[in-house]
Design a protein around this motif. Structure first.
Motif, PDB file in Angstrom:
ATOM      1  N   ASP A  81      36.537  44.162  34.929  1.00  0.00           N
ATOM      2  CA  ASP A  81      37.326  44.016  33.939  1.00  0.00           C
ATOM      3  C   ASP A  81      38.760  44.172  34.845  1.00  0.00           C
ATOM      4  O   ASP A  81      38.956  44.558  35.947  1.00  0.00           O
ATOM      5  CB  ASP A  81      37.752  45.264  33.060  1.00  0.00           C
ATOM      6  CG  ASP A  81      38.549  45.263  32.672  1.00  0.00           C
ATOM      7  OD1 ASP A  81      39.539  44.092  33.022  1.00  0.00           O
ATOM      8  OD2 ASP A  81      39.146  46.105  32.483  1.00  0.00           O
ATOM      9  N   ARG A  82      39.373  42.544  34.819  1.00  0.00           N
ATOM     10  CA  ARG A  82      40.416  42.229  36.210  1.00  0.00           C
ATOM     11  C   ARG A  82      41.734  42.956  36.116  1.00  0.00           C
ATOM     12  O   ARG A  82      41.584  43.087  36.666  1.00  0.00           O
ATOM     13  CB  ARG A  82      41.060  40.681  35.766  1.00  0.00           C
ATOM     14  CG  ARG A  82      39.856  39.270  35.935  1.00  0.00           C
ATOM     15  CD  ARG A  82      39.831  39.333  37.449  1.00  0.00           C
ATOM     16  NE  ARG A  82      41.109  38.685  38.122  1.00  0.00           N
ATOM     17  CZ  ARG A  82      41.391  38.925  39.500  1.00  0.00           C
ATOM     18  NH1 ARG A  82      39.907  38.932  40.422  1.00  0.00           N
ATOM     19  NH2 ARG A  82      42.497  38.605  40.091  1.00  0.00           N
ATOM     20  N   SER A  83      41.839  44.127  34.648  1.00  0.00           N
ATOM     21  CA  SER A  83      43.107  44.695  34.664  1.00  0.00           C
ATOM     22  C   SER A  83      42.872  46.063  35.864  1.00  0.00           C
ATOM     23  O   SER A  83      43.889  46.628  35.955  1.00  0.00           O
ATOM     24  CB  SER A  83      42.772  45.608  33.628  1.00  0.00           C
ATOM     25  OG  SER A  83      41.554  45.885  33.028  1.00  0.00           O
ATOM     26  N   LEU A 138      42.084  45.884  38.535  1.00  0.00           N
ATOM     27  CA  LEU A 138      42.457  45.066  39.823  1.00  0.00           C
ATOM     28  C   LEU A 138      44.227  45.837  40.272  1.00  0.00           C
ATOM     29  O   LEU A 138      45.176  46.040  40.774  1.00  0.00           O
ATOM     30  CB  LEU A 138      42.586  43.844  40.070  1.00  0.00           C
ATOM     31  CG  LEU A 138      43.256  43.474  41.372  1.00  0.00           C
ATOM     32  CD1 LEU A 138      42.682  43.405  42.665  1.00  0.00           C
ATOM     33  CD2 LEU A 138      42.662  40.953  41.671  1.00  0.00           C
ATOM     34  N   ALA A 178      41.316  35.855  46.327  1.00  0.00           N
ATOM     35  CA  ALA A 178      41.330  37.582  45.763  1.00  0.00           C
ATOM     36  C   ALA A 178      41.794  38.132  46.545  1.00  0.00           C
ATOM     37  O   ALA A 178      42.580  39.358  46.054  1.00  0.00           O
ATOM     38  CB  ALA A 178      39.434  37.185  45.222  1.00  0.00           C
ATOM     39  N   ASP A 218      45.377  38.111  46.064  1.00  0.00           N
ATOM     40  CA  ASP A 218      46.251  38.834  45.184  1.00  0.00           C
ATOM     41  C   ASP A 218      45.737  40.618  44.628  1.00  0.00           C
ATOM     42  O   ASP A 218      46.623  41.314  43.760  1.00  0.00           O
ATOM     43  CB  ASP A 218      44.995  38.242  43.361  1.00  0.00           C
ATOM     44  CG  ASP A 218      45.074  37.106  43.356  1.00  0.00           C
ATOM     45  OD1 ASP A 218      46.302  37.143  43.787  1.00  0.00           O
ATOM     46  OD2 ASP A 218      43.870  36.769  42.738  1.00  0.00           O
TER      47      ASP A 218
END
Length: 542
Positions: free
Chosen positions: A149-151, A153, A174, A177
């Protein structure tokens, strides 16, 4: 007996008279039935609460419940570390379901929530819950696989000022980020590992200048793999850095680059450079340039350099001063047709490294030594304490027979006082028994001798020299590996020499162990040797 109109339930509630005009659902939903059902539910809840309270009281008498909460917390931490999959509450959380007190200890122990593997956290809610339970303590973050899930991060990177240990493996974008652009300092960072994944189709890598230029005053370990190294020129001085590992097969450090980094890390203890060097000697006019000045690493305890050419190692060591007691691991991989150690100055630098190390206190502790030349271009020399290498130099020399003889005689620079295990491989160019005799006499305390790929009988001939009793008088174990007793490539003198050696040792100090491993030998030859001594043979038949 009660009549229907007078009967009562077991809970003391009068039963209503049935009304034929009401449906079954209407009957159940009548106020009197709802009241009875609520009372029953309330009484069940009361009984369950009482049972739970009794269980809590019973658990208080259990021996495990008498442990202080601090001891339980330490036990839970050990359980937590034994589970590799702890991203979304599996595995290790089973201990929190045992009882109420265990759950309280588990939830309140911040060390159980400060180690996050982003690749295993399935949701932002899970990440935020773990961050909340870590109670503003130092965080240990690992991110080595794609996120579920990118959230997650954004939730974790928002707490970057709390991160103490960070290990990221991924593409350049990545990695970037994870670091918010507004941050210019990472005050709590102590270990930073950045590993960029490299693919054949990758575009030119993005610079990590923004990350490496951050102020990290407490950083003590930095590991960089496949990072765009020109950006390391902006690396901030790190007075606390003790461990520096740089690995890169494509982007290479120049001599000024690596010297610039080493000047910024004066307290370095462990330096590892893997395929990171492509050094050009400074011109005579540039030698006075401050960027080529000698770097003093007074606290260095371990130096490991692996690159394509030994000349790069030699050039680096000419510009770095380090304690002679440092553990040294040097490895070069040079193709056979290249010069290798025949480059001017390389042999001299290698001699200097061995000479300086022999002056250290560690040299007197070494109990095993190896001198290997398995192939015509492969050379390895070193010593160890038990299984820990103290000095290990491996290079593909690609030189002549005279060059190999010079390398062989470097053993005179290695410690011999405490060596108990000696491993020798190859060196077919060493034809004179006197040269082998010098090696054995220097290391007269050897108790275990390992001979590998010895297809000539000269070394065995030296061991059978009865004119000198100082040739390995304490030898108790002999192992032959990949030797040729029989076959078209064998020397007919080899087997008789081995038999003679075994017979002589019976009359002097008997060998207790004689092993044969991966050798070209016939069973009949083994039987003949067993008439002299017990032979531990692996029954290898090529």
């Amino acid at each position: 007996m009660f009549s229907d109109s007078e009967s009562e339930s077991e809970y003391g509630v009068s039963k209503p008279h049935p009304n034929p005009e009401l449906t079954h659902r209407d009957y159940l939903d009548t106020p009197s039935n709802c009241t009875a059902q609520n009372l029953i539910e309330a009484e069940i809840a009361a009984h369950e609460a009482a049972i739970l309270q009794l269980k809590v009281r019973r658990n208080a008498y259990s021996p495990i419940s008498k442990l202080p909460a601090e001891i339980l917390a330490k036990l839970f931490i050990l359980v937590r570390r034994s589970f590799s999959d702890f991203g979304d509450f599996p595995g290790g959380l089973n201990v929190a379901t045992v009882c109420h007190s265990w759950r309280e200890v588990f939830v309140s122990t911040t060390q159980l929530w400060d180690d996050l593997d982003l690749s295993k956290i399935k949701s932002q809610d899970c990440a935020e819950l773990m961050l909340a339970r870590s109670k503003q303590g130092a965080l240990h973050i690992q991110w080595t696989r794609p996120l579920l899930d990118r959230s997650v991060l954004s939730a974790v990177s928002s707490q970057i000022l709390r991160i103490q240990d960070l290990d990221i493996c991924g593409q350049s974008l990545a990695i970037l980020d994870f670091f918010p652009s507004k941050n210019r300092a990472l005050p709590e960072m102590q270990r930073l590992a950045l590993r960029r994944q490299v693919r054949a189709t990758d575009a030119p890598p993005i610079s990590m200048e923004r990350v490496l230029s951050m102020d990290m005053p407490r950083l003590h370990t930095l590991e960089l793999q496949n990072i765009y190294l020109p950006s390391i020129r902006v690396f901030q001085p790190s007075p606390c850095l003790q461990t520096l590992h740089i690995t890169t097969p494509k982007r290479l450090l120049s001599l000024p680059d690596i010297l610039t980094v080493l000047r910024a890390t004066p307290t370095l203890h462990d330096l590892t450079l893997t395929h990171a060097l492509f050094l050009t000697p400074p011109s005579p006019s540039a030698r006075e340039d401050p960027k080529y000045a000698l770097v003093d690493l007074a606290q260095l305890t371990s130096l490991s350099v692996s690159c394509n050419h030994f000349r790069d190692i030699a050039l680096l060591l000419q510009h770095v001063r380090y304690p002679c007691s440092a553990r040294v691991l040097l490895r070069s991989v040079t193709f056979p047709h290249e010069a290798g150690l025949t480059e001017p100055g390389c042999l001299e630098v290698l001699t200097a490294v061995l000479s300086r190390w022999a002056q250290s206190t560690s040299a007197g502790l070494a109990d095993r030594m190896w001198l290997l030349n398995k192939f015509a271009w492969d050379f390895k020399i070193g010593v160890a304490l038990g299984e820990v290498p103290l000095l290990d130099i491996h290079c593909e020399e690609g030189g002549s027979r005279d060059q190999l003889r010079h390398l062989f005689h470097l053993h005179t620079l290695l410690p011999s006082r405490c060596v108990r295990i000696l491993h020798i491989s190859g060196f077919g160019a060493i034809e004179h028994p006197e040269e082998w005799k010098e090696l054995f006499v220097r290391n007269h305390q050897v108790q275990r001798l390992v001979l590998e790929t010895q297809e000539h009988p000269r070394i065995i001939q030296t061991l059978t020299d009865q004119s000198d009793t100082s040739i390995l008088p304490q030898l108790k174990s002999l192992m032959l590996i990949r030797c040729c007793f029989d076959g078209h490539r064998s020397d007919r003198r080899f087997t008789p020499r081995v038999s003679e050696l075994l017979q002589q040792r019976i009359d002097q100090t008997p060998l207790k162990i004689f092993k044969i491993r991966n050798c070209v030998i016939e069973p009949a030859t083994v039987r003949s040797l067993r008439n002299i001594i017990h032979v531990d043979w692996d029954q290898f038949l090529p």
